[in-house]
Design a protein around this motif. Structure first.
Motif, short mmCIF file in Angstrom:
data_model
loop_
_atom_site.label_atom_id
_atom_site.label_comp_id
_atom_site.label_asym_id
_atom_site.label_seq_id
_atom_site.Cartn_x
_atom_site.Cartn_y
_atom_site.Cartn_z
N VAL A 196 4.88 -16.63 -2.66
CA VAL A 196 4.00 -16.92 -1.53
C VAL A 196 2.63 -17.38 -2.04
O VAL A 196 2.06 -18.38 -1.56
CB VAL A 196 3.85 -15.68 -0.63
N ARG A 197 2.11 -16.70 -3.02
CA ARG A 197 0.78 -17.07 -3.54
C ARG A 197 0.79 -18.45 -4.19
O ARG A 197 -0.25 -19.12 -4.26
CB ARG A 197 0.32 -16.01 -4.55
N ALA A 198 1.95 -18.90 -4.65
CA ALA A 198 2.05 -20.21 -5.31
C ALA A 198 1.73 -21.36 -4.37
O ALA A 198 1.42 -22.47 -4.82
CB ALA A 198 3.45 -20.39 -5.90
N VAL A 199 1.80 -21.12 -3.05
CA VAL A 199 1.51 -22.20 -2.10
C VAL A 199 0.26 -21.92 -1.28
O VAL A 199 -0.08 -22.70 -0.39
CB VAL A 199 2.72 -22.46 -1.17
N GLU A 200 -0.44 -20.84 -1.57
CA GLU A 200 -1.70 -20.57 -0.89
C GLU A 200 -2.71 -21.65 -1.23
O GLU A 200 -2.78 -22.13 -2.36
CB GLU A 200 -2.25 -19.20 -1.29
N GLY A 201 -3.48 -22.04 -0.25
CA GLY A 201 -4.49 -23.05 -0.47
C GLY A 201 -4.00 -24.47 -0.28
O GLY A 201 -4.82 -25.40 -0.19
N VAL A 202 -2.68 -24.66 -0.22
CA VAL A 202 -2.14 -26.00 -0.02
C VAL A 202 -1.21 -26.07 1.20
O VAL A 202 -1.19 -27.07 1.92
CB VAL A 202 -1.39 -26.52 -1.27
N ALA A 203 -0.46 -25.00 1.46
CA ALA A 203 0.42 -24.96 2.62
C ALA A 203 -0.39 -24.61 3.87
O ALA A 203 -1.45 -23.98 3.79
CB ALA A 203 1.53 -23.94 2.43
N ASP A 204 0.12 -25.04 5.02
CA ASP A 204 -0.53 -24.72 6.29
C ASP A 204 0.03 -23.44 6.89
O ASP A 204 -0.72 -22.61 7.41
CB ASP A 204 -0.32 -25.86 7.28
N TRP A 205 1.35 -23.32 6.88
CA TRP A 205 2.05 -22.14 7.37
C TRP A 205 3.03 -21.69 6.30
O TRP A 205 3.40 -22.47 5.40
CB TRP A 205 2.86 -22.44 8.63
N LEU A 206 3.47 -20.45 6.38
CA LEU A 206 4.59 -19.96 5.60
C LEU A 206 5.75 -19.74 6.55
O LEU A 206 5.64 -18.96 7.50
CB LEU A 206 4.23 -18.66 4.88
N HIS A 207 6.85 -20.43 6.31
CA HIS A 207 8.01 -20.34 7.21
C HIS A 207 8.90 -19.20 6.74
O HIS A 207 9.33 -19.15 5.58
CB HIS A 207 8.78 -21.66 7.18
N VAL A 208 9.17 -18.28 7.66
CA VAL A 208 9.92 -17.06 7.34
C VAL A 208 11.18 -17.02 8.21
O VAL A 208 11.10 -16.86 9.43
CB VAL A 208 9.06 -15.81 7.58
N ASP A 209 12.33 -17.17 7.57
CA ASP A 209 13.61 -17.17 8.28
C ASP A 209 14.16 -15.76 8.38
O ASP A 209 14.44 -15.12 7.36
CB ASP A 209 14.63 -18.06 7.56
N VAL A 210 14.33 -15.28 9.60
CA VAL A 210 14.92 -13.96 9.86
C VAL A 210 16.30 -14.18 10.44
O VAL A 210 16.46 -14.75 11.52
CB VAL A 210 14.03 -13.16 10.84
N MET A 211 17.33 -13.75 9.71
CA MET A 211 18.72 -13.92 10.13
C MET A 211 19.39 -12.56 10.20
O MET A 211 19.14 -11.69 9.37
CB MET A 211 19.48 -14.81 9.14
N ASP A 212 20.27 -12.39 11.20
CA ASP A 212 20.81 -11.06 11.47
C ASP A 212 22.30 -10.89 11.18
O ASP A 212 22.87 -9.83 11.46
CB ASP A 212 20.54 -10.68 12.93
N ASN A 213 22.96 -11.93 10.63
CA ASN A 213 24.40 -11.88 10.37
C ASN A 213 25.22 -11.74 11.65
O ASN A 213 26.38 -11.34 11.62
CB ASN A 213 24.75 -10.74 9.40
N HIS A 214 24.63 -12.09 12.78
CA HIS A 214 25.34 -12.12 14.06
C HIS A 214 25.15 -13.48 14.73
O HIS A 214 26.12 -14.19 14.96
CB HIS A 214 24.86 -10.99 14.99
N PHE A 215 23.92 -13.84 15.01
CA PHE A 215 23.66 -15.16 15.59
C PHE A 215 24.02 -16.25 14.59
O PHE A 215 24.53 -17.31 14.95
CB PHE A 215 22.20 -15.26 16.00
#
Length: 226
Positions: free
Chosen positions: A24-43
């Motif tokens: 995460v820190r590797a893209v601080e200062g250059v990325a706008d958002w951090l995309h976080v995929d939450v998957m539940d093994n059902h949907f």
């Protein structure tokens, strides 16, 4: 009117989970958002991370979190991500029986509200709901797995969304997720997207920060104006 500056959102689904905070820190200062995929093994047939991990990561970075919930029953779980401090919380239209009500809950909790449309879902039934949302996430692959090949035909949905948003003067981010890389981001921007999720293209690079900067340059060159 000039289009808003493009958003580049690296996806931690492609990061090394053994050193996630460093990734995460590797893209601080250059990325706008951090995309976080939450998957539940059902949907979707995969299982990733949940609220406790997201809460820990939120404490480790100042990057705004773009949480993408690929889960069943988002009405039950989504507000907790907003309460935790996520900037944008997106849930799938296919998993919600009342998207507008959930969008109101997310906004009331302090987050932006996003609606995701999967590969095989037509966009047309949801166009009239878009004023209730801040982000429309259009999958350019099938939701559930990283590293898939970008599907150019799905940009037709992006074009439709952009026409609708522009005609209605909506303040709506149109985000694309799936196979976004140096050889696809320009086409997505030209179609009308202005937020771009990039996983392997960022975290598969030797320098993730430089990869984000390069993607931003391509998007800025190609993003549409109206």
């Amino acid at each position: 009117m000039t289009a808003p500056a493009p958003i580049i959102a690296p996806s931690i689904l492609a990061a090394d989970f053994a050193r996630l905070a460093d990734e995460v820190r590797a893209v601080e200062g250059v990325a706008d958002w951090l995309h976080v995929d939450v998957m539940d093994n059902h949907f979707v047939p995969n299982l990733t991370i949940g609220l406790p991990v997201v809460q820990s990561l939120l404490a480790a970075t100042e990057l705004p979190f773009d949480v993408h919930l690929m889960i069943e029953d988002p009405r039950r779980w989504a507000p907790a991500y907003a309460d935790a401090g996520a900037y944008n919380v997106t849930f799938h239209a296919e998993a919600s029986d009342n998207p507008v009500a959930l969008a109101k809950d997310l906004r009331a909790a302090g987050a932006k509200a996003g609606l995701a449309i999967d590969r095989d879902t037509p966009l047309e039934p949801y166009l009239e709901l878009l004023p209730s949302f801040d982000t429309l996430l259009i999958m350019t692959i099938k939701a559930g797995f990283g590293g898939q090949r970008f599907i150019p035909g799905l940009l037709d949905k992006v074009r439709l969304a952009r026409r609708h948003a522009d005609a209605g003067h909506l303040e709506l981010r149109i985000e694309v997720d799936g196979g976004i890389a140096a050889d696809t981001i320009e086409a997505a921007a030209q179609a009308g997207a202005d937020a771009f999720v990039a996983g392997t293209a960022v975290y598969g690079a030797s320098d993730p920060g430089a990869a984000v900067t390069a993607l931003r340059g391509l998007a800025e060159r190609s993003v549409r104006t109206t």
